[in-house]
Write an enzyme that holds these catalytic residues in place. Structure first.
Site, PDB file in Angstrom:
ATOM      1  N   LYS A 181       0.724  -1.786   0.139  1.00 58.97           N
ATOM      2  CA  LYS A 181       0.248  -0.099   0.109  1.00 58.97           C
ATOM      3  C   LYS A 181       0.412   1.045  -0.007  1.00 58.97           C
ATOM      4  O   LYS A 181       1.795   1.416   0.747  1.00 58.97           O
ATOM      5  CB  LYS A 181      -0.824   0.263   0.926  1.00 58.97           C
ATOM      6  CG  LYS A 181      -1.642   1.304   1.259  1.00 58.97           C
ATOM      7  CD  LYS A 181      -2.832   0.944   2.587  1.00 58.97           C
ATOM      8  CE  LYS A 181      -3.716   2.560   2.475  1.00 58.97           C
ATOM      9  NZ  LYS A 181      -4.779   2.597   3.745  1.00 58.97           N
ATOM     10  N   LYS A 237      -2.488  -1.962  -4.048  1.00 63.19           N
ATOM     11  CA  LYS A 237      -2.633  -0.122  -3.215  1.00 63.19           C
ATOM     12  C   LYS A 237      -2.351   0.738  -4.312  1.00 63.19           C
ATOM     13  O   LYS A 237      -0.807   1.036  -3.181  1.00 63.19           O
ATOM     14  CB  LYS A 237      -3.616  -0.949  -2.513  1.00 63.19           C
ATOM     15  CG  LYS A 237      -4.404   1.120  -2.232  1.00 63.19           C
ATOM     16  CD  LYS A 237      -5.619   0.299  -0.772  1.00 63.19           C
ATOM     17  CE  LYS A 237      -6.000   1.451  -0.958  1.00 63.19           C
ATOM     18  NZ  LYS A 237      -6.629   1.988   0.879  1.00 63.19           N
TER      19      LYS A 237
HETATM   20  C1  PBG Z   1      -7.205   3.494   5.356  1.00 59.04           C
HETATM   21  C2  PBG Z   1      -7.408   3.384   3.978  1.00 59.04           C
HETATM   22  C3  PBG Z   1      -7.396   4.133   2.708  1.00 59.04           C
HETATM   23  C4  PBG Z   1      -7.724   3.799   2.299  1.00 59.04           C
HETATM   24  C5  PBG Z   1      -9.082   2.307   2.357  1.00 59.04           C
HETATM   25  N1  PBG Z   1      -8.232   2.551   3.604  1.00 59.04           N
HETATM   26  C6  PBG Z   1      -6.644   5.566   2.638  1.00 59.04           C
HETATM   27  C7  PBG Z   1      -5.792   5.751   3.531  1.00 59.04           C
HETATM   28  O1  PBG Z   1      -4.591   4.885   3.626  1.00 59.04           O
HETATM   29  O2  PBG Z   1      -5.376   7.059   3.697  1.00 59.04           O
HETATM   30  C8  PBG Z   1      -8.316   3.965   0.541  1.00 59.04           C
HETATM   31  C9  PBG Z   1      -9.321   3.677  -0.218  1.00 59.04           C
HETATM   32  C10 PBG Z   1      -9.298   4.686  -2.009  1.00 59.04           C
HETATM   33  O3  PBG Z   1      -8.575   5.973  -1.964  1.00 59.04           O
HETATM   34  O4  PBG Z   1     -10.640   3.830  -2.541  1.00 59.04           O
HETATM   35  N2  PBG Z   1      -6.671   2.765   5.986  1.00 59.04           N
END
Ligand code: PBG
Length: 352
Positions: A222, A276
């Protein structure tokens, strides 16, 4: 002199082996004409290497404590749903054959604290939503997000002390969060927090609570991405956030590191791994799928969805075609499934 000669000379040596090790059967023009197989719809259908079906789609759903629905302006067509609307909204998705959903909560400011106690309240919004959905849809895949950001008055995925994101102290809370979600009926917990060691810690916590069958979908690679903006609007975590998430989410410059992250998560017991954001990271997705051959998911994140919708609203891109093309690209890169806000729309397109 034949006009084709320079072309022939530039083609690969016929004796050369292909990457798979099979003899090179490529031949050359003019005997070989790849366009023949593209000449009719039936050959195109027969020779298509990848297909997109509703089985490939996971729908992220935003829940809110307030009844009714609230639109998310930066995600056109997407709303947060109160518990009273959840069954209708999710029912529409299951009717379209979507196998699983991922639940994300919008928390009111007064429920957020620096210690994030609400994250492991067995009666929190996520757990209540899960109980309703588990009851209404016994066969639906229910994925719940394990991370502290919606519950954290400081907006981060982990506990913050003196401006630092604490790793090991956060693990303890993530474990409690995963267990209450699983006890409520979630069958897959999805740690999206990027703390070190969280998959192993959560696996042990689940096992100790007699929840051996609950799966872990690890957000393994991520990245610290600017594509999450609209999501933070949707869950209300953007306002409180000070600084960025680059001390725990990955640097967009890095590729090999993603393999290390995925390897660790698999060793710690992850059942599925994820990359992601999606489209800008297809190289990473391909690497992870090839390296481990395990169920590998991709997340077409909020910013990707928002870009497509904005361009389509302006008439700059064809909405339906761009959705189908991007999702097929995930399949081609090696994704087993894709989280996308467009899941119902796409399932409808595939059907129709
Ligand atoms: C946070 C989380 C995020 C997303 C999913 N879980 C955002 C972040 O890390 O700030 C993003 C998903 C998206 O942008 O569609 N735990």
């Amino acid at each position: 002199m034949s006009k084709t000669k320079p072309v022939l000379r530039s083609l690969p040596d016929r004796q050369r082996k292909t990457r798979a090790g099979a003899p090179d059967a490529l031949g050359s023009f003019p005997q070989v004409r790849p366009r023949r197989n593209r000449g009719d719809a039936w050959t195109r259908r027969l020779t298509a290497e990848n297909h997109l079906t509703a089985d490939d789609l996971i729908l992220p759903i935003f829940v809110q404590g307030q009844s009714g629905t609230t639109d998310v302006p930066s995600l056109p067509g997407i709303a947060r749903h109160g518990l009273d609307c959840l069954v209708d909204e999710v029912g529409a998705a299951t009717d379209l054959g979507i196998p699983a959903i991922a639940v994300f909560p919008f928390m009111e400011e007064e429920r957020k604290t620096p210690d994030c106690e609400e994250a492991y309240n067995p009666n929190n919004l996520v757990c209540r939503a899960v109980r309703i959905l588990r009851d209404a849809f016994p066969d639906l895949g229910l994925i719940t997000d394990v991370a502290l950001d919606p519950f954290n008055s400081l907006g981060h995925d982990g506990l913050v002390r003196d401006g630092k994101i604490l790793n090991d102290e956060t693990l303890d809370i993530l474990c409690r969060q995963a267990v209450v979600q699983a006890e409520a009926g979630s069958d897959t917990v999805g740690p999206s927090d990027m703390m070190d060691g969280r998959v192993g810690a959560i696996r042990s916590a689940l096992d100790n609570a007699d929840l051996q069958d609950v799966r872990i979908l690890a957000y393994s690679a991520k990245y610290a991405s600017a594509f999450y903006g609209p999501f933070r609007d949707a869950v209300g975590s953007g306002g409180a956030l000070t600084g960025d998430k680059s001390t725990y989410q990955m640097d967009p410059a890095n590729r090999s590191e993603a393999l290390r992250e995925a390897a660790l998560d698999l060793q710690e017991g992850a059942d599925m791994v994820m990359v992601k954001p999606g489209l800008p990271y297809l190289d990473v997705l391909r690497d992870v799928k090839e390296a481990f051959g395990v169920p590998t998911l991709a997340y077409q994140v909020s910013g990707e969805y928002a870009m497509m919708k904005a361009a389509a609203a302006n008439g700059w891109l064809d909405n339906d075609k761009i959705l189908l093309e991007t999702l097929l690209a995930f399949k081609r890169a090696g994704a087993d499934a894709v989280l996308t806000y467009a899941a119902p729309e796409v399932a409808r397109l595939i059907k129709g």
